[in-house]
Design an enzyme around this catalytic site. Structure first.
Site, PDB file in Angstrom:
ATOM      1  N   LYS A  36       0.844  -1.207   0.000  1.00  0.00           N
ATOM      2  CA  LYS A  36       0.000   0.000   0.000  1.00  0.00           C
ATOM      3  C   LYS A  36       0.880   1.258   0.000  1.00  0.00           C
ATOM      4  O   LYS A  36       2.089   1.170   0.300  1.00  0.00           O
ATOM      5  CB  LYS A  36      -0.906  -0.012   1.233  1.00  0.00           C
ATOM      6  CG  LYS A  36      -0.148   0.056   2.554  1.00  0.00           C
ATOM      7  CD  LYS A  36      -1.040  -0.259   3.738  1.00  0.00           C
ATOM      8  CE  LYS A  36      -0.246  -0.178   5.038  1.00  0.00           C
ATOM      9  NZ  LYS A  36      -0.998  -0.735   6.180  1.00  0.00           N
ATOM     10  N   ARG A 134     -10.852   0.109  14.498  1.00  0.00           N
ATOM     11  CA  ARG A 134     -10.725   0.886  13.273  1.00  0.00           C
ATOM     12  C   ARG A 134     -11.676   0.238  12.286  1.00  0.00           C
ATOM     13  O   ARG A 134     -12.865   0.129  12.538  1.00  0.00           O
ATOM     14  CB  ARG A 134      -9.256   0.795  12.805  1.00  0.00           C
ATOM     15  CG  ARG A 134      -8.538   2.097  12.723  1.00  0.00           C
ATOM     16  CD  ARG A 134      -7.040   1.946  12.491  1.00  0.00           C
ATOM     17  NE  ARG A 134      -6.663   0.936  11.511  1.00  0.00           N
ATOM     18  CZ  ARG A 134      -5.435   0.747  11.054  1.00  0.00           C
ATOM     19  NH1 ARG A 134      -4.446   1.503  11.490  1.00  0.00           N
ATOM     20  NH2 ARG A 134      -5.159  -0.194  10.180  1.00  0.00           N
ATOM     21  N   HIS A 163      -6.724  -7.147  12.433  1.00  0.00           N
ATOM     22  CA  HIS A 163      -5.454  -6.411  12.493  1.00  0.00           C
ATOM     23  C   HIS A 163      -5.143  -6.121  13.960  1.00  0.00           C
ATOM     24  O   HIS A 163      -6.038  -5.834  14.754  1.00  0.00           O
ATOM     25  CB  HIS A 163      -5.597  -5.110  11.692  1.00  0.00           C
ATOM     26  CG  HIS A 163      -4.291  -4.439  11.341  1.00  0.00           C
ATOM     27  ND1 HIS A 163      -3.175  -5.130  10.924  1.00  0.00           N
ATOM     28  CD2 HIS A 163      -3.950  -3.134  11.325  1.00  0.00           C
ATOM     29  CE1 HIS A 163      -2.196  -4.266  10.674  1.00  0.00           C
ATOM     30  NE2 HIS A 163      -2.633  -3.048  10.920  1.00  0.00           N
ATOM     31  N   ARG A 218       0.936 -10.997   6.877  1.00  0.00           N
ATOM     32  CA  ARG A 218       0.841  -9.767   6.080  1.00  0.00           C
ATOM     33  C   ARG A 218       1.932  -8.758   6.459  1.00  0.00           C
ATOM     34  O   ARG A 218       1.656  -7.685   6.980  1.00  0.00           O
ATOM     35  CB  ARG A 218      -0.526  -9.089   6.300  1.00  0.00           C
ATOM     36  CG  ARG A 218      -1.749  -9.957   6.050  1.00  0.00           C
ATOM     37  CD  ARG A 218      -3.008  -9.095   6.037  1.00  0.00           C
ATOM     38  NE  ARG A 218      -3.124  -8.237   7.206  1.00  0.00           N
ATOM     39  CZ  ARG A 218      -3.793  -8.540   8.313  1.00  0.00           C
ATOM     40  NH1 ARG A 218      -4.424  -9.697   8.419  1.00  0.00           N
ATOM     41  NH2 ARG A 218      -3.834  -7.688   9.317  1.00  0.00           N
ATOM     42  N   TYR A 259      18.753  30.653   7.239  1.00  0.00           N
ATOM     43  CA  TYR A 259      17.747  31.586   7.769  1.00  0.00           C
ATOM     44  C   TYR A 259      17.835  31.711   9.281  1.00  0.00           C
ATOM     45  O   TYR A 259      17.944  30.711   9.988  1.00  0.00           O
ATOM     46  CB  TYR A 259      16.339  31.121   7.398  1.00  0.00           C
ATOM     47  CG  TYR A 259      16.031  31.205   5.927  1.00  0.00           C
ATOM     48  CD1 TYR A 259      16.190  32.394   5.223  1.00  0.00           C
ATOM     49  CD2 TYR A 259      15.558  30.083   5.248  1.00  0.00           C
ATOM     50  CE1 TYR A 259      15.886  32.458   3.874  1.00  0.00           C
ATOM     51  CE2 TYR A 259      15.249  30.144   3.903  1.00  0.00           C
ATOM     52  CZ  TYR A 259      15.418  31.332   3.217  1.00  0.00           C
ATOM     53  OH  TYR A 259      15.119  31.397   1.886  1.00  0.00           O
ATOM     54  N   CYS A 306      16.185  24.258   4.905  1.00  0.00           N
ATOM     55  CA  CYS A 306      15.359  25.126   4.054  1.00  0.00           C
ATOM     56  C   CYS A 306      14.477  24.274   3.148  1.00  0.00           C
ATOM     57  O   CYS A 306      14.521  23.056   3.187  1.00  0.00           O
ATOM     58  CB  CYS A 306      16.256  26.025   3.208  1.00  0.00           C
ATOM     59  SG  CYS A 306      17.438  26.972   4.193  1.00  0.00           S
ATOM     60  N   MET A 307      13.704  24.936   2.315  1.00  0.00           N
ATOM     61  CA  MET A 307      12.825  24.199   1.405  1.00  0.00           C
ATOM     62  C   MET A 307      13.630  23.357   0.418  1.00  0.00           C
ATOM     63  O   MET A 307      13.261  22.232   0.100  1.00  0.00           O
ATOM     64  CB  MET A 307      11.923  25.172   0.633  1.00  0.00           C
ATOM     65  CG  MET A 307      10.897  24.475  -0.250  1.00  0.00           C
ATOM     66  SD  MET A 307       9.916  25.616  -1.240  1.00  0.00           S
ATOM     67  CE  MET A 307       8.973  26.473   0.012  1.00  0.00           C
ATOM     68  N   ASP A 308      14.746  23.908  -0.045  1.00  0.00           N
ATOM     69  CA  ASP A 308      15.476  23.288  -1.155  1.00  0.00           C
ATOM     70  C   ASP A 308      16.900  22.905  -0.827  1.00  0.00           C
ATOM     71  O   ASP A 308      17.598  22.388  -1.694  1.00  0.00           O
ATOM     72  CB  ASP A 308      15.557  24.270  -2.327  1.00  0.00           C
ATOM     73  CG  ASP A 308      14.221  24.866  -2.678  1.00  0.00           C
ATOM     74  OD1 ASP A 308      13.295  24.066  -2.892  1.00  0.00           O
ATOM     75  OD2 ASP A 308      14.108  26.105  -2.708  1.00  0.00           O
TER      76      ASP A 308
HETATM   77  C1  LIG Z   1      -0.310  -1.789   6.791  1.00  0.00           C
HETATM   78  C2  LIG Z   1      -0.959  -3.074   7.135  1.00  0.00           C
HETATM   79  C3  LIG Z   1      -0.206  -4.236   7.354  1.00  0.00           C
HETATM   80  C4  LIG Z   1       1.299  -4.233   7.433  1.00  0.00           C
HETATM   81  O1  LIG Z   1       1.681  -3.701   8.675  1.00  0.00           O
HETATM   82  P1  LIG Z   1       3.247  -3.585   9.066  1.00  0.00           P
HETATM   83  O2  LIG Z   1       3.231  -3.096  10.457  1.00  0.00           O
HETATM   84  O3  LIG Z   1       3.815  -2.595   8.122  1.00  0.00           O
HETATM   85  O4  LIG Z   1       3.795  -4.945   8.899  1.00  0.00           O
HETATM   86  C5  LIG Z   1      -0.879  -5.425   7.541  1.00  0.00           C
HETATM   87  N1  LIG Z   1      -2.233  -5.454   7.542  1.00  0.00           N
HETATM   88  C6  LIG Z   1      -2.982  -4.348   7.370  1.00  0.00           C
HETATM   89  C7  LIG Z   1      -4.452  -4.440   7.405  1.00  0.00           C
HETATM   90  C8  LIG Z   1      -2.380  -3.123   7.173  1.00  0.00           C
HETATM   91  O5  LIG Z   1      -3.126  -2.028   7.018  1.00  0.00           O
END
Ligand SMILES: *Cc1c(COP(=O)(O)O)cnc(C)c1O
Length: 366
Positions: A36, A134, A163, A218, A259, A306-308
């Site tokens: 992602k 969540r 999760h 995951r 700056y 700075c910005m750049d």
């Molecule tokens: C981002 C995410 C992960 C991965 O999490 P990490 O801490 O980067 O390993 C796994 N499952 C879900 C639903 C996530 O949003």
């Protein structure tokens, strides 16, 4: 070749090493590389391809658009997309064999409608909220969701999933509590006639909780070589942020820099100008608190970011215009790391690397 102005170099060998290491820790499970947010700032398509070569068999996207981006690049491996707004048209996802997550009867109905319109079954993963509060179905609504899913011919439930909130704190009691709720949810799903696979482990749980690997793990951050837990693991950072000295000059003692003139040279010194700033991902809050690697050692950035551009104090050393500057890297030679930036600025390395996806920063692959 011209010296880079601002560039992230993505080491796909390190990424492949990490994926194969992680997959080896969970031999009984499939590995989903989470890509992602454009692969945590590393480039979703390139990361996905390398991860699949190295032993991942699934990919994880947040939005359906991200999943379709992988499909459009020709990637055919299973992809799960898990968070989209109300009213999303899931039809292109169903047509492209993207697995979809549902946390409610409403989402399930949207997916079923898309499946009807496409004329094929949608593969869904039902998400249970086990305590993160969540995304995910509340425990009280779960019975209705699994029953509805079992009775909806347009969808096939592949897995239930959840999760974790505190897996990065080894031994945190919330993880066990979440595991128990996950087990309850599984029993309810089975009682409703489903035969789902299960997945709950992010990187931290993959590294430290083999009992929670189930059918699929995951990992996200660990794929990119950043370790979310205090225990050491053989993970190799994948991203190096580099630039080059655009200009070097001597200044006399008493001259001040950038700056606000917030830093003053105590003795005559050589300054190196590096053409990256907060528009390129160097947090301004690192002013007076950061080092870069240039001409063989760490050297302090002086004055404000700075910005750049930033200015590096090189003392009496010879630093040449065009010399490479590493802003952060693997740390293998003592150069700063994304983790160091995160610790100093009060965030996590996830935010540092993900924040490096910027139009002004080139991305190259090794
Ligand atoms: C981002 C995410 C992960 C991965 O999490 P990490 O801490 O980067 O390993 C796994 N499952 C879900 C639903 C996530 O949003």
């Amino acid at each position: 070749m011209a010296a880079p102005r601002a560039e992230v170099v993505i080491d796909l060998d390190n990424l492949r090493h990490n994926v194969s290491f992680l997959a080896g820790l969970a031999p009984g499970a499939d590995t989903m590389a989470v890509v992602k947010a454009d692969g945590y700032g590393h480039g979703a398509v390139e990361v996905a391809r390398a991860a699949l070569e190295a032993g991942a068999s699934w990919l994880g996207s947040c939005s359906l658009v991200e999943a379709l981006h992988l499909r459009n690049a020709g990637i055919t491996a299973p992809v799960l997309a898990w968070l989209d707004p109300v009213g999303t048209d899931y039809a292109p996802g169903v047509a492209a064999d993207v697995d979809l997550s549902a946390s409610s009867v409403r989402q399930l109905a949207e997916i079923a409608e898309a499946a009807r319109s496409v004329g094929r079954q949608a593969r869904v993963h039902l998400k249970i909220d086990t305590g993160l509060s969540r995304n995910g179905c509340a425990a009280d609504d779960w019975g209705a969701l699994v029953e509805k899913a079992a009775a909806t011919p347009e969808v096939r439930v592949h897995a239930i999933w959840s999760h974790l909130a505190c897996a990065d704190e080894i031994g945190h009691p919330a993880t066990d509590a979440q595991a128990e709720r996950f087990d309850d949810a599984y029993r309810e799903a089975v009682a409703a006639g489903l035969e789902p696979l299960r997945h709950i482990a992010n990187s931290a749980a993959l590294l430290t909780r083999p009992d929670l690997h189930f059918d699929l793990v995951r990992p996200g951050i660990a794929v990119y070589g950043l370790n979310p837990v205090p225990e050491p693991f053989d993970l190799r950072p994948v991203m190096t942020f580099r630039s080059s000295v655009a200009f070097a000059k001597r200044i006399p003692a008493g001259e001040s820099v950038s700056y606000g003139l917030s830093w003053t040279a105590k003795s005559d010194t050589t300054l190196a100008l590096v053409p990256v700033g907060y528009a390129d991902g160097v947090p301004r809050s690192l002013s007076h608190r950061m080092h870069v690697w240039v001409a063989g050692r760490r050297r302090p950035v002086v004055g404000r970011v700075c910005m750049d551009q930033v200015v590096v104090d090189c003392g009496d050393d010879v630093v040449a215009e065009g010399d490479e500057v590493v802003l952060f890297g693997t740390g293998a030679h003592g150069e700063p790391t994304a983790r160091e930036w995160a610790d100093i600025t009060g965030t996590i390395d996830y935010e540092i690397v993900t924040g490096m996806y910027r139009p002004r920063v080139a991305r190259t692959y090794r």
